[in-house]
Design a protein around this motif. Structure first.
Motif, PDB file in Angstrom:
ATOM      1  N   LEU A  44     -55.976  35.265  33.667  1.00 42.13           N
ATOM      2  CA  LEU A  44     -56.434  34.961  34.850  1.00 42.13           C
ATOM      3  C   LEU A  44     -55.489  35.561  36.027  1.00 42.13           C
ATOM      4  N   GLN A  45     -55.128  36.492  35.863  1.00 42.28           N
ATOM      5  CA  GLN A  45     -54.499  37.177  36.738  1.00 42.28           C
ATOM      6  C   GLN A  45     -55.096  37.370  37.941  1.00 42.28           C
ATOM      7  N   SER A  46     -54.623  37.021  39.332  1.00 44.18           N
ATOM      8  CA  SER A  46     -55.476  37.217  40.553  1.00 44.18           C
ATOM      9  C   SER A  46     -56.107  38.388  40.815  1.00 44.18           C
ATOM     10  N   ARG A  47     -57.021  38.706  41.339  1.00 46.95           N
ATOM     11  CA  ARG A  47     -57.647  39.845  41.592  1.00 46.95           C
ATOM     12  C   ARG A  47     -58.209  39.731  43.055  1.00 46.95           C
ATOM     13  N   GLY A  48     -57.588  38.882  43.640  1.00 50.50           N
ATOM     14  CA  GLY A  48     -58.022  38.712  45.148  1.00 50.50           C
ATOM     15  C   GLY A  48     -57.204  37.655  45.845  1.00 50.50           C
ATOM     16  N   ARG A  49     -57.971  36.649  46.689  1.00 52.01           N
ATOM     17  CA  ARG A  49     -57.028  35.770  47.443  1.00 52.01           C
ATOM     18  C   ARG A  49     -56.335  35.034  46.220  1.00 52.01           C
ATOM     19  N   HIS A  50     -55.015  34.583  46.357  1.00 52.04           N
ATOM     20  CA  HIS A  50     -54.221  33.890  45.644  1.00 52.04           C
ATOM     21  C   HIS A  50     -54.641  32.500  45.631  1.00 52.04           C
ATOM     22  N   VAL A  51     -54.704  31.816  44.535  1.00 50.19           N
ATOM     23  CA  VAL A  51     -54.943  30.665  44.118  1.00 50.19           C
ATOM     24  C   VAL A  51     -53.614  29.849  44.277  1.00 50.19           C
ATOM     25  N   ARG A  52     -53.381  28.675  44.913  1.00 41.21           N
ATOM     26  CA  ARG A  52     -51.987  28.070  44.878  1.00 41.21           C
ATOM     27  C   ARG A  52     -51.604  27.795  43.630  1.00 41.21           C
ATOM     28  N   ASP A  53     -52.273  27.370  42.733  1.00 39.17           N
ATOM     29  CA  ASP A  53     -52.172  27.213  41.384  1.00 39.17           C
ATOM     30  C   ASP A  53     -53.263  27.307  40.274  1.00 39.17           C
ATOM     31  N   VAL A  54     -53.185  28.189  39.734  1.00 39.38           N
ATOM     32  CA  VAL A  54     -54.332  28.902  38.843  1.00 39.38           C
ATOM     33  C   VAL A  54     -54.574  27.882  37.696  1.00 39.38           C
ATOM     34  N   ARG A  55     -53.423  27.090  37.196  1.00 40.28           N
ATOM     35  CA  ARG A  55     -53.653  26.220  36.189  1.00 40.28           C
ATOM     36  C   ARG A  55     -54.312  24.912  36.433  1.00 40.28           C
ATOM     37  N   GLN A  56     -53.994  24.522  37.925  1.00 42.60           N
ATOM     38  CA  GLN A  56     -54.557  23.270  38.284  1.00 42.60           C
ATOM     39  C   GLN A  56     -55.885  23.555  38.645  1.00 42.60           C
ATOM     40  N   VAL A  57     -56.482  24.616  39.089  1.00 40.57           N
ATOM     41  CA  VAL A  57     -57.871  24.892  39.205  1.00 40.57           C
ATOM     42  C   VAL A  57     -58.584  24.891  37.719  1.00 40.57           C
ATOM     43  N   PHE A  58     -58.086  25.683  36.822  1.00 37.67           N
ATOM     44  CA  PHE A  58     -58.422  25.818  35.684  1.00 37.67           C
ATOM     45  C   PHE A  58     -58.732  24.478  35.240  1.00 37.67           C
ATOM     46  N   GLU A  59     -57.735  23.708  35.096  1.00 39.76           N
ATOM     47  CA  GLU A  59     -57.788  22.142  34.702  1.00 39.76           C
ATOM     48  C   GLU A  59     -58.938  21.418  35.281  1.00 39.76           C
ATOM     49  N   GLY A  60     -59.109  21.493  36.567  1.00 42.08           N
ATOM     50  CA  GLY A  60     -60.153  20.836  37.363  1.00 42.08           C
ATOM     51  C   GLY A  60     -61.438  21.255  36.857  1.00 42.08           C
ATOM     52  N   ILE A  61     -61.520  22.616  36.664  1.00 38.30           N
ATOM     53  CA  ILE A  61     -63.087  23.072  35.981  1.00 38.30           C
ATOM     54  C   ILE A  61     -63.086  22.522  34.691  1.00 38.30           C
ATOM     55  N   ALA A  62     -62.245  22.509  33.915  1.00 42.79           N
ATOM     56  CA  ALA A  62     -62.243  21.744  32.535  1.00 42.79           C
ATOM     57  C   ALA A  62     -62.639  20.413  32.630  1.00 42.79           C
ATOM     58  N   TYR A  63     -61.907  19.586  33.556  1.00 37.34           N
ATOM     59  CA  TYR A  63     -62.233  18.182  33.758  1.00 37.34           C
ATOM     60  C   TYR A  63     -63.806  18.015  34.129  1.00 37.34           C
TER      61      TYR A  63
END
Length: 104
Positions: A44-63
């Motif tokens: 999940l290395q960022s290739r564009g705009r930086h997401v403030r917390d990639v784990r938080q985003v991933f966990e939201g998607i998983a939720y």
């Protein structure tokens, strides 16, 4: 076949990592274990705009996938639903989501 059932079938093929004893569908608990996250994070290395917390985003998607709720009903603890959906759509489109779900 209507597009809704095709969309649902596609979603079933792309499930998030399996639930372990340390994960749940409760927003106040981690959706992904620390061990699983260590395996997923390098993909999940960022290739564009930086997401403030990639784990938080991933966990939201998983939720969203586990709880099977509409994007707009994801708890705000994961961040804005628009950010979660945009990142999920990008990962799905570029093949990252498939890599993530097949890595576990």
């Amino acid at each position: 076949m209507n597009s809704r059932s095709e969309s649902q079938r596609r979603r079933q093929d792309l499930k998030p990592p399996p639930v372990t004893a340390s994960t749940s569908d409760h927003p106040d608990r981690p959706q992904v274990s620390d061990a699983a996250w260590l395996a997923l994070e390098p993909m999940l290395q960022s290739r564009g705009r930086h997401v403030r917390d990639v784990r938080q985003v991933f966990e939201g998607i998983a939720y969203e996938h586990r709880a099977d709720v509409p994007w707009r009903e994801i708890p705000t603890v994961f961040g804005p639903w628009q950010t979660l959906y945009a990142k999920y759509a990008r990962w799905r489109e570029d093949g990252t989501w498939t890599k993530l779900t097949s890595a576990t």
